[in-house]
Design a protein around this motif. Sequence first.
Motif, PDB file in Angstrom:
ATOM      1  N   UNK A   2     -10.861  -2.189   3.378  1.00 61.90           N
ATOM      2  CA  UNK A   2     -10.348  -0.839   3.608  1.00 61.90           C
ATOM      3  C   UNK A   2      -9.326  -0.752   4.730  1.00 61.90           C
ATOM      4  N   UNK A   3      -9.079  -1.837   5.392  1.00 58.21           N
ATOM      5  CA  UNK A   3      -8.106  -1.870   6.487  1.00 58.21           C
ATOM      6  C   UNK A   3      -6.697  -2.035   5.931  1.00 58.21           C
ATOM      7  N   UNK A   4      -5.698  -1.474   6.593  1.00 56.89           N
ATOM      8  CA  UNK A   4      -4.316  -1.661   6.117  1.00 56.89           C
ATOM      9  C   UNK A   4      -3.870  -3.106   6.334  1.00 56.89           C
ATOM     10  N   UNK A   5      -3.133  -3.619   5.348  1.00 58.31           N
ATOM     11  CA  UNK A   5      -2.556  -4.957   5.473  1.00 58.31           C
ATOM     12  C   UNK A   5      -1.086  -4.892   5.091  1.00 58.31           C
ATOM     13  N   UNK A   6      -0.309  -5.784   5.672  1.00 55.96           N
ATOM     14  CA  UNK A   6       1.120  -5.841   5.363  1.00 55.96           C
ATOM     15  C   UNK A   6       1.286  -6.515   4.012  1.00 55.96           C
ATOM     16  N   UNK A   7       1.931  -5.790   3.086  1.00 52.55           N
ATOM     17  CA  UNK A   7       2.170  -6.359   1.758  1.00 52.55           C
ATOM     18  C   UNK A   7       3.595  -6.882   1.612  1.00 52.55           C
ATOM     19  N   UNK A  21       2.797  -1.331   3.620  1.00 51.75           N
ATOM     20  CA  UNK A  21       1.384  -1.618   3.811  1.00 51.75           C
ATOM     21  C   UNK A  21       0.596  -1.331   2.544  1.00 51.75           C
ATOM     22  N   UNK A  22      -0.490  -2.057   2.404  1.00 52.85           N
ATOM     23  CA  UNK A  22      -1.438  -1.827   1.327  1.00 52.85           C
ATOM     24  C   UNK A  22      -2.832  -1.757   1.935  1.00 52.85           C
ATOM     25  N   UNK A  23      -3.828  -1.606   1.090  1.00 53.85           N
ATOM     26  CA  UNK A  23      -5.206  -1.520   1.568  1.00 53.85           C
ATOM     27  C   UNK A  23      -5.895  -2.843   1.256  1.00 53.85           C
ATOM     28  N   UNK A  24      -6.494  -3.428   2.282  1.00 53.81           N
ATOM     29  CA  UNK A  24      -7.198  -4.695   2.115  1.00 53.81           C
ATOM     30  C   UNK A  24      -8.582  -4.495   1.518  1.00 53.81           C
ATOM     31  N   UNK A  25      -9.268  -5.597   1.318  1.00 57.42           N
ATOM     32  CA  UNK A  25     -10.599  -5.585   0.713  1.00 57.42           C
ATOM     33  C   UNK A  25     -11.603  -4.762   1.526  1.00 57.42           C
TER      34      UNK A  25
END
Length: 168
Positions: free
Chosen positions: A94-99, A88-92
Motif C-alpha cells: 500500500x506504500x507509494x513506489x516510483x514506477x 508513482x504507483x501503489x506497492x504491494x
Amino acid sequence: MQYTKKQYKKICESIRASITDGESVAYAYTLAGISETTYHRWRNERPDFAKLIEKAREDHRLMMASQLRKSLYKRATGFEAPDVRTEYGVGANGQPIITKQIKTMKTVPPDTAALIFALTNLAPEEWQNTQRTNIATDDSLTGIRVEVVSKETTQQDKEQEQPAKSDK
C-alpha cells in the motif's frame, strides 16, 4: 550569570553563524542560549562583540548580494536546469513506489526584464531605462477666442453674428 571565555567564544560563534546565515538577531541569541538582556549588555559593554555582530551582518549582506548577482546573471542570459518527472504507483503493502522517472534538461530562455535591469545598472551611460518626451509648441497662435453661449439672444447679438455683405 558568568560565562567562561570558552563559553563566551562558543556563544559568539553561534550568534555570528546564525546572523551570517540570515537569521534574526533575536533568533541568534536565543539559539546561542543567552537572554536579550545579556545580548544588549554585551553589545554595549564589549566592543569586540558589537564588531562581531556588525561583521556578521555585513558578511550576510555580501553573501546575499553575490548570490543575487549570480541569479540575475543566469536569469538575464538564460540557463539549463535538470527537470525530473516522477510517476508513482501503489506497492504491494500500500506504500507509494516510483514506477517511472523521466530526467530531462529544461531550457529557460533569457529574461528581457532581467537583461534591462542588469544593463541599466552595469552600463548606465549606454543603457538608460527612461522615457523621453519632447513637446513641441506652436508659437504662431496669436490669441484664443472664447465664446459664451446663453439661451437669451438679443436682436443686436443676431446682427453681429451675420457676416458682413460685400459690395460687389
